[in-house]
Design an enzyme around this catalytic site. Structure first.
Site, PDB file in Angstrom:
ATOM      1  N   TYR A 135      89.201  -7.204  26.756  1.00  0.00           N
ATOM      2  CA  TYR A 135      88.042  -6.889  25.921  1.00  0.00           C
ATOM      3  C   TYR A 135      88.298  -7.433  24.522  1.00  0.00           C
ATOM      4  O   TYR A 135      89.159  -6.930  23.801  1.00  0.00           O
ATOM      5  CB  TYR A 135      87.830  -5.379  25.894  1.00  0.00           C
ATOM      6  CG  TYR A 135      86.622  -4.888  25.117  1.00  0.00           C
ATOM      7  CD1 TYR A 135      85.659  -5.747  24.610  1.00  0.00           C
ATOM      8  CD2 TYR A 135      86.438  -3.528  24.890  1.00  0.00           C
ATOM      9  CE1 TYR A 135      84.557  -5.283  23.914  1.00  0.00           C
ATOM     10  CE2 TYR A 135      85.343  -3.039  24.198  1.00  0.00           C
ATOM     11  CZ  TYR A 135      84.412  -3.916  23.706  1.00  0.00           C
ATOM     12  OH  TYR A 135      83.327  -3.448  23.010  1.00  0.00           O
ATOM     13  N   LYS A 163      85.730  -9.885  28.468  1.00  0.00           N
ATOM     14  CA  LYS A 163      84.479  -9.392  27.896  1.00  0.00           C
ATOM     15  C   LYS A 163      84.430  -9.871  26.458  1.00  0.00           C
ATOM     16  O   LYS A 163      85.245  -9.472  25.625  1.00  0.00           O
ATOM     17  CB  LYS A 163      84.408  -7.866  27.948  1.00  0.00           C
ATOM     18  CG  LYS A 163      83.150  -7.304  27.285  1.00  0.00           C
ATOM     19  CD  LYS A 163      83.176  -5.782  27.218  1.00  0.00           C
ATOM     20  CE  LYS A 163      81.961  -5.251  26.456  1.00  0.00           C
ATOM     21  NZ  LYS A 163      82.005  -3.775  26.289  1.00  0.00           N
TER      22      LYS A 163
END
Length: 298
Positions: A135, A163
């Protein structure tokens, strides 16, 4: 690694009762409702799931509830801990509980050197067989996973996705130019989601989908079908709300939107407080306008 990195994955919220204990029934019902509305999977106990406001056993309880509710849809569990040791322990437990993948964040609070960041990711990855999505959210977490840094993770077989929540959409092209299809790249910031998909993102992890899942699903469906006119119609309608995902108070705003739409409660745990005053009025007006002008479903 049979995880399908495609479609719309809401960053689902964790619901609390009046005493701010986890309302497990409401949390699980929220998961079920999203899946019934056609999303492709769930990201749980991430930022919107208030990961760092939950006790360790509460996190595990939420994972178990999501796995029970998921049917055939994948569950991605957030790994957001203060130390690598705690992250390893949670990753192992999430795998045992039946999560399908992990969303791995840098260790919280501490801002690492590049070597420390890579060592953290490698240590957690080595502790689990689950596929891992890193992330990248430099605005919120003060840590940027550099393009060059990822070269040190190519050899880690179960780190398979990223992400991307940097606002600079050039990151998508830079990632794909540097690594081709080695990493699945997912759009993680709502108000540049369509741009991200146009530049090669394979899926969208979305905050506001928790309040408007059907429109989110239809937006991605239209984009994949090549119907850009329809995708832009929905995206432009959605954009005032999508901007909320980029704010410091995104969790409170998304939960308030959920409550207005009858999909949850706005309750949050301190240090967060529910929106108040002018900001609250603004968000309510935005959600009510969006609800009154929803694009016609096809």
């Amino acid at each position: 690694m049979s995880m399908q990195w495609s479609g719309v994955f809401p960053a689902a919220t964790t619901q609390f009762d009046e005493n701010l204990a986890i309302d497990l029934k409401a949390t699980q019902q929220g998961f079920t409702n999203l899946l019934d509305d056609g999303v492709d999977g769930l990201v749980i106990i991430g930022t919107c799931g208030e990961n760092n406001s939950l006790e360790p056993e509460e996190k595990r309880t939420v994972v178990a509830a999501a796995v029970e509710a998921k049917g055939k849809s994948p569950i991605i569990a957030g790994v957001s801990e203060f130390t690598t040791e705690r992250a390893i322990a949670f990753a192992k437990d999430a795998e045992k509980l039946g999560a399908d993948a992990l969303m791995l964040l840098p260790a919280m609070v501490y801002v690492p050197t590049e070597d420390e960041l890579i060592a953290h990711f490698k240590a957690v990855a080595a502790a689990t067989n689950l596929p891992i999505m890193l992330y990248n959210n430099p605005t919120s977490y003060r840590v940027n996973i550099g393009i060059e840094s990822l070269a040190k993770l190519v050899e880690v077989d179960n780190i398979v996705a990223i992400k991307e929540s940097a606002a600079d959409t050039r990151r998508y092209t830079d990632l794909i130019n540097a690594y081709g299809d080695r990493f699945h790249v997912l759009a993680g910031l709502d108000d540049v989601a369509l741009e991200g998909m146009m530049l090669g993102a394979c899926a969208w992890i979305s905050g506001l989908t928790s309040a408007f899942p059907q429109e989110s699903v239809e937006l991605v469906k239209a984009f994949k079908a090549g119907d850009m006119a329809r995708a832009l119609e929905i995206y432009r309608w959605f954009m005032p709300l999508l901007h909320l995902d980029a704010g410091y108070d995104l969790v409170q705003a998304i939960k308030l939107a959920e409550e207005i739409m009858g999909r949850g409660s706005e309750r949050v745990r301190m240090p967060r407080l529910p929106l108040a005053g002018k900001r609250r009025e603004e968000v309510i007006a935005m959600v009510e306008k969006a609800a009154a002008t929803r694009p016609t479903q096809r």
